[in-house]
Design an enzyme around this catalytic site. Structure first.
Site, PDB file in Angstrom:
ATOM      1  N   LYS A 193       0.695  -0.926   0.164  1.00 16.09           N
ATOM      2  CA  LYS A 193      -0.013  -0.225  -0.224  1.00 16.09           C
ATOM      3  C   LYS A 193       0.918   1.177   0.043  1.00 16.09           C
ATOM      4  O   LYS A 193       1.691   0.970   0.585  1.00 16.09           O
ATOM      5  CB  LYS A 193      -1.117   0.285   1.386  1.00 16.09           C
ATOM      6  CG  LYS A 193      -1.457   1.103   1.877  1.00 16.09           C
ATOM      7  CD  LYS A 193      -3.106   1.045   2.574  1.00 16.09           C
ATOM      8  CE  LYS A 193      -2.957   1.950   3.937  1.00 16.09           C
ATOM      9  NZ  LYS A 193      -3.234   1.725   4.786  1.00 16.09           N
ATOM     10  N   THR A 224     -11.571   5.333   7.400  1.00 13.00           N
ATOM     11  CA  THR A 224     -12.400   5.598   6.982  1.00 13.00           C
ATOM     12  C   THR A 224     -13.011   5.144   5.473  1.00 13.00           C
ATOM     13  O   THR A 224     -13.929   4.779   5.138  1.00 13.00           O
ATOM     14  CB  THR A 224     -11.416   7.529   5.811  1.00 13.00           C
ATOM     15  OG1 THR A 224     -10.246   6.230   5.406  1.00 13.00           O
ATOM     16  CG2 THR A 224     -10.919   8.236   6.648  1.00 13.00           C
TER      17      THR A 224
END
Ligand code: R5P
Length: 292
Positions: A193, A224
């Site tokens: 990532k 989120t």
């Protein structure tokens, strides 16, 4: 032993006390008009082993203050041993000084927990990746437990899985993917990532084949939802059959849950380190085992 149920972990504290068959008390708490907090332990703690269970999820500053007041009160009132059980440990992400002048928040809160006279600390899946063992940040015994096998068990108990595979959405999730994979006796891997912004990430797969297989993405936190959404998209692109989203700490900022559902997760589940509607797995058994 006496369990004190901090207001952010009242249900979990009840579960732990029930399984340990020990006393439980809920503190008396009041917020003064100027915002100061009043805390009282309405039980005799003298000579007792007292464990205070309090997650420091939202609002973290308020929840930390409650934890400090309760730990200090227990110590001051003559408890034999004072244990802090902080299932979700806020401020752990700032575990180093990235930019000159920054406060190392993890170090600050750790010092504060210790300075009120805590004898022992337990937490679960602390987000402090640069720290190998959390004992490095505490002088008193400190143990970082993991909920990954419990999340894997929930998946296996509730779904008929086809050739399951466990995926960590980033390098930092390798440990959780490995631990959940081992618990299920299933393959596991992690992705790579790159964070582009607070709500935007870019994720790339590594080598594992997921076509036609059921996959569980496991992470410590869904905040989120950005990381989970990207991981699900990639697994779908690579032909995964059904995708399940699991995490230890469901922070769920904004519409995180809606976003992960929309991305195509069959189920989204988390533990009760933060009490949310997707808290389908209790960490009480691992806390009980550790305390015993
Ligand atoms: C980051 O390294 C963490 O392990 C989680 O992947 C991250 O906190 C999830 O945040 P979000 O849901 O905002 O992508």
């Amino acid at each position: 032993m006496l369990i004190v149920a901090g207001s952010a972990s009242s249900k979990l504290a009840e579960r732990v006390a029930k399984q340990l068959k020990c006393k439980l008390t809920k503190p008396e708490l009041k917020l003064f008009p100027d915002g100061e907090l009043y805390a009282r332990i309405p039980a005799d703690v003298k000579g007792e082993d007292v464990a205070i269970i309090q997650s420091t999820c939202y609002p973290p500053n308020r929840n930390y203050m409650e934890l400090f007041l309760l730990l200090d009160a227990a110590r001051d009132l003559g408890a034999e041993e004072v244990t802090a059980i902080v299932p979700y440990f806020a401020y752990a992400r700032q575990d180093k000084r990235f930019k000159e002048g920054e406060a190392v928040s993890l170090q600050t809160v750790s010092k504060l927990i210790e300075s009120v006279g805590t004898d022992k600390i337990y937490t679960i899946d602390m987000h402090a990746h640069r720290i190998g063992d959390i004992q490095e940040i505490f002088k008193v015994p400190a143990i970082n437990l993991t909920a990954a096998p419990l999340l894997a068990k929930y998946l296996a108990d509730n779904y008929r899985l086809k050739d399951p595979v466990i995926i960590g959405p980033d390098e930092e999730a390798e440990g959780w993917a490995k631990s959940a994979g081992k618990a299920l006796d299933a393959d596991w891997d992690y992705m790579v990532k790159k964070r582009l912004g607070p709500e935007e990430v870019e994720i790339k797969p590594r080598k594992l084949e997921v076509e036609g297989r059921d996959a569980m993405v496991i992470d410590d936190i869904i905040s989120t939802g950005g990381t989970m959404v990207e991981a699900i998209k990639i697994l779908k692109k690579h032909g995964a059959r059904k995708i399940y989203a699991a995490c230890t700490h469901a922070i769920l900022a904004g519409d995180a849950l809606g976003k992960v559902r929309k991305a195509g997760a069959e189920d989204i589940f988390a533990t009760d380190t933060i009490e949310q509607k997707i808290s389908k797995v209790s960490v009480a058994p691992i806390i009980v085992d550790a305390i015993r």
